[in-house]
Design an enzyme around this catalytic site. Structure first.
Site, PDB file in Angstrom:
ATOM      1  N   SER A 230       9.274 -48.957   8.289  1.00 11.04           N
ATOM      2  CA  SER A 230       9.133 -48.212   7.035  1.00 11.04           C
ATOM      3  C   SER A 230       7.935 -47.251   7.064  1.00 11.04           C
ATOM      4  CB  SER A 230       9.028 -49.176   5.861  1.00 11.04           C
ATOM      5  OG  SER A 230       7.927 -50.025   6.070  1.00 11.04           O
ATOM      6  N   ILE A 231       6.828 -47.680   7.707  1.00 11.62           N
ATOM      7  CA  ILE A 231       5.666 -46.775   7.770  1.00 11.62           C
ATOM      8  C   ILE A 231       5.991 -45.569   8.650  1.00 11.62           C
ATOM      9  CG2 ILE A 231       3.271 -46.550   8.513  1.00 11.62           C
ATOM     10  CD1 ILE A 231       2.888 -49.498   7.820  1.00 11.62           C
TER      11      ILE A 231
ATOM     12  N   PRO B  99      13.248 -49.551  19.721  1.00 16.76           N
ATOM     13  CA  PRO B  99      14.520 -50.241  19.998  1.00 16.76           C
ATOM     14  C   PRO B  99      15.433 -50.293  18.779  1.00 16.76           C
ATOM     15  CG  PRO B  99      12.602 -51.669  20.448  1.00 16.76           C
ATOM     16  CD  PRO B  99      12.076 -50.402  19.886  1.00 16.76           C
TER      17      PRO B  99
ATOM     18  N   PRO C  45     -31.070 -29.284 -12.769  1.00 14.77           N
ATOM     19  CA  PRO C  45     -32.324 -29.811 -12.237  1.00 14.77           C
ATOM     20  C   PRO C  45     -32.252 -30.340 -10.808  1.00 14.77           C
ATOM     21  CG  PRO C  45     -31.304 -31.400 -13.673  1.00 14.77           C
ATOM     22  CD  PRO C  45     -30.433 -30.195 -13.733  1.00 14.77           C
TER      23      PRO C  45
ATOM     24  N   ASP D 259     -33.937 -20.176  -4.508  1.00 14.17           N
ATOM     25  CA  ASP D 259     -35.324 -20.496  -4.167  1.00 14.17           C
ATOM     26  C   ASP D 259     -35.461 -21.991  -3.980  1.00 14.17           C
ATOM     27  OD1 ASP D 259     -35.567 -21.487  -6.812  1.00 14.17           O
ATOM     28  OD2 ASP D 259     -35.810 -19.406  -7.468  1.00 14.17           O
TER      29      ASP D 259
ATOM     30  N   LYS E 102     -40.836 -19.260  -1.984  1.00 13.49           N
ATOM     31  CA  LYS E 102     -42.103 -19.077  -1.272  1.00 13.49           C
ATOM     32  C   LYS E 102     -41.863 -18.984   0.220  1.00 13.49           C
ATOM     33  CE  LYS E 102     -45.402 -20.704  -4.508  1.00 13.49           C
ATOM     34  NZ  LYS E 102     -46.238 -21.769  -5.018  1.00 13.49           N
TER      35      LYS E 102
ATOM     36  N   ASP F 179     -32.396 -23.960 -16.184  1.00 14.83           N
ATOM     37  CA  ASP F 179     -31.782 -22.904 -16.983  1.00 14.83           C
ATOM     38  C   ASP F 179     -32.477 -21.575 -16.661  1.00 14.83           C
ATOM     39  OD1 ASP F 179     -30.171 -22.369 -19.739  1.00 14.83           O
ATOM     40  OD2 ASP F 179     -31.999 -21.166 -19.634  1.00 14.83           O
TER      41      ASP F 179
ATOM     42  N   VAL G  52     -35.275 -20.539 -19.157  1.00 11.41           N
ATOM     43  CA  VAL G  52     -36.412 -21.418 -19.471  1.00 11.41           C
ATOM     44  C   VAL G  52     -37.380 -21.331 -18.297  1.00 11.41           C
ATOM     45  CG1 VAL G  52     -37.189 -23.768 -19.949  1.00 11.41           C
ATOM     46  CG2 VAL G  52     -35.003 -22.969 -20.864  1.00 11.41           C
TER      47      VAL G  52
ATOM     48  N   THR H 241     -31.766 -27.663 -18.400  1.00  9.91           N
ATOM     49  CA  THR H 241     -33.160 -27.456 -18.017  1.00  9.91           C
ATOM     50  C   THR H 241     -33.810 -28.789 -17.626  1.00  9.91           C
ATOM     51  OG1 THR H 241     -35.207 -26.395 -18.680  1.00  9.91           O
ATOM     52  CG2 THR H 241     -34.065 -27.654 -20.387  1.00  9.91           C
ATOM     53  N   ALA H 242     -34.823 -28.689 -16.740  1.00  8.55           N
ATOM     54  CA  ALA H 242     -35.446 -29.907 -16.196  1.00  8.55           C
ATOM     55  C   ALA H 242     -35.960 -30.821 -17.303  1.00  8.55           C
ATOM     56  CB  ALA H 242     -36.585 -29.519 -15.254  1.00  8.55           C
TER      57      ALA H 242
ATOM     58  N   MET I 194     -44.391 -27.115 -14.748  1.00  5.56           N
ATOM     59  CA  MET I 194     -45.424 -26.593 -13.838  1.00  5.56           C
ATOM     60  C   MET I 194     -46.809 -27.122 -14.197  1.00  5.56           C
ATOM     61  SD  MET I 194     -43.993 -22.682 -13.775  1.00  5.56           S
ATOM     62  CE  MET I 194     -43.546 -22.645 -15.498  1.00  5.56           C
TER      63      MET I 194
END
Ligand code: SAH
Length: 460
Positions: A22-23, A43, A225, A248, A270, A303, A306, A331-332, A383
């Site tokens: 069957s498989i 067979p 975030p 970034d 950076k 965002d 922001v 936003t974070a 920050m």
């Protein structure tokens, strides 16, 4: 990646299937649908498989497997109930460099069958690389429910237009833009709805006026975030359609990997000398790429509006009349609070919340500290890691109690997230000791006292 997904062309190609239970029957159905020239060696055979072979022109060889059965085959599948035969087929096929699959024995396979969502000619293949077929199947059910049955018709419709569109729009960039607008717009909708005549009319209009395709577009996209699951559907969709992605260091790698494989990725964070690409240069780059006809996504952490300088980036675009959209992100401040179990407002503790930049130049600041006195206001400093001692001191000098709770959330929403708590009096010393790594966010206010209580079940 343990396996490379590829789509094999099997039409009229000799394929061997060892086993006829069957498989094996299930595999045979798939191989015959792909048009292969199938030989089944076993067979005994199920009635169903016998009929299948008869109707599709496959062959049954009623005998036990022998190595010579492999000769000239492009692909081999072993699906017998006998583990020794399966292992033998695998070893012998591998020695002849014929790709082989043994059902339910990943260690004997050189290729595996993915789960399939079939919208022929559109096919979605899902694989867990053999780790969890059930998980792959669950995902298949979800995708199956998501993709309209008519997607196949849309793919076929698009396939029939390829050479006409190529002639009408010889350049690659504008042509991709045409396809995206055509498939995702009114023409695509009409085809999905089964109204091809109307689709053709709209298509003719589009191909007559291809002017607008020469100028690109810019999307300022909030990537959230860090945790990719926190992106919006719109952000994910636009990211996947971009020719160029500017990013970034705040943008997590898995998010960047959602972009198209052949999209250009430009790092504008950076540099090694620790100097960021000047903002003016980024603004100009966005304009230049759009004027080249590119679809540009500028990915921003959190965002875009922001503390993201998003306003500056679109100013120049607006001046050059380049079409753009801004897509909000989580936003974070919101994300860190939720993932740390700190409600930003609370009926008993805080009636307002303020997002503040803690970026303090030379230890001094032009923040108006006298406006931060309210006990019932939650303060979220972005920050703020370097300026933390100054922030804690100034808030106390200007009337916040020394025992006001403070939390620092390090790498919020990522697997390395850590929450460090203290008070305005103790936090500077604690942070010196704990040495958190950027990015970090500081939350000040009585709501922080809820962290202990609300975070134990808040593992994400
Ligand atoms: N536009 C972003 C903020 C950019 S300013 C937003 O809306 O989230 C950069 C500051 O965001 C970092 O210094 C840090 O304070 C904060 N930040 C961004 N991602 C963060 C994260 N995963 N965990 C903690 N703070 C984060």
């Amino acid at each position: 990646m343990q396996y490379l997904p590829v789509c094999l062309k099997l039409r009229n190609t000799p394929v061997l299937l060892v086993g006829a239970g069957s498989i094996a029957t299930r595999k045979a159905r798939l191989l015959l649908r792909a048009g292969s020239d199938l030989t089944v060696v076993a067979p005994e055979i199920t009635d169903e498989l016998k009929q299948l072979l008869a109707s599709h022109g496959g062959t049954w060889q009623p005998q036990v497997y022998r190595e010579t059965d492999l000769h000239g085959r492009y692909l081999v599948i072993a699906a017998t109930p006998d583990a020794a035969i399966n292992a033998q087929v695998s070893a012998q096929a591998q020695s002849l460099n014929i790709p082989v699959n043994v059902v339910d024995a990943p260690e004997l396979c050189t290729f595996i069958f993915p789960s399939i969502v079939d919208r022929d000619p559109l096919i979605v293949a899902i694989s867990s690389s053999g780790t969890s077929p059930v998980l792959a199947r669950q995902l298949r059910h979800r995708l199956d429910a998501m993709l309209p049955a008519a997607y196949g018709r849309l793919a076929e419709y698009a396939g029939g237009l390829r050479s006409r569109v190529k002639r009408a729009i010889p350049e690659e960039g504008p042509r991709r833009l045409f396809w995206e607008r055509m498939l995702g717009g009114a023409v695509g909708e009409q085809v999905l709805a089964g109204r091809e005549a109307r689709a053709n009319e709209l298509l003719d209009e589009m191909l007559e006026d291809t002017e607008g395709l020469s100028c690109g577009e810019v999307y300022l996209v909030g990537a959230g975030p860090g945790d990719p699951d926190l992106m919006t559907f719109k952000a994910a969709r636009l990211l996947q359609s971009a020719d160029v992605v500017l990013y970034d260091r705040l943008v997590a790698r898995p998010i960047l990997e959602m972009a198209r494989r052949d999209a250009d990725r430009i790092y504008v964070g950076k540099r090694r000398d620790d100097h960021a690409v000047p903002q003016g240069e980024i603004n100009q780059l966005l304009v230049d790429l759009a004027l080249e006809g590119k679809r540009v996504v500028r990915l921003k952490g959190g965002d875009p509006f922001v503390f993201g300088r998003g306003g500056e980036e679109i100013e120049l675009l607006a001046r050059h009349r380049i079409p753009f959209q801004v897509v909000p992100g989580i936003t974070a401040g919101n994300a860190a609070a939720c993932y740390a179990g700190i409600p930003l407002t609370h009926r008993d503790h805080a009636q307002s919340v303020r997002f503040v930049t803690g970026h303090l130049k030379d230890g001094s600041t032009n923040l108006d500290w006298s406006t931060f006195q309210s006990e019932s206001e939650t303060l979220v400093f972005y920050m703020g890691l370097i300026g933390l001692p100054v922030i804690c001191k100034q808030l106390q000098v200007h009337g916040r109690r020394a025992d006001t709770p403070v939390a620092l959330v390090e790498r919020a929403t990522l697997s390395e997230q850590r929450v460090i708590t203290g008070t305005l009096a103790t936090m500077a010393d604690i942070v010196t000791r704990e040495q958190p790594k950027a990015p970090t966010l500081i939350i000040v206010g009585n709501v922080v006292s809820l962290h202990e209580q609300l975070s134990w079940f808040g593992e994400h």
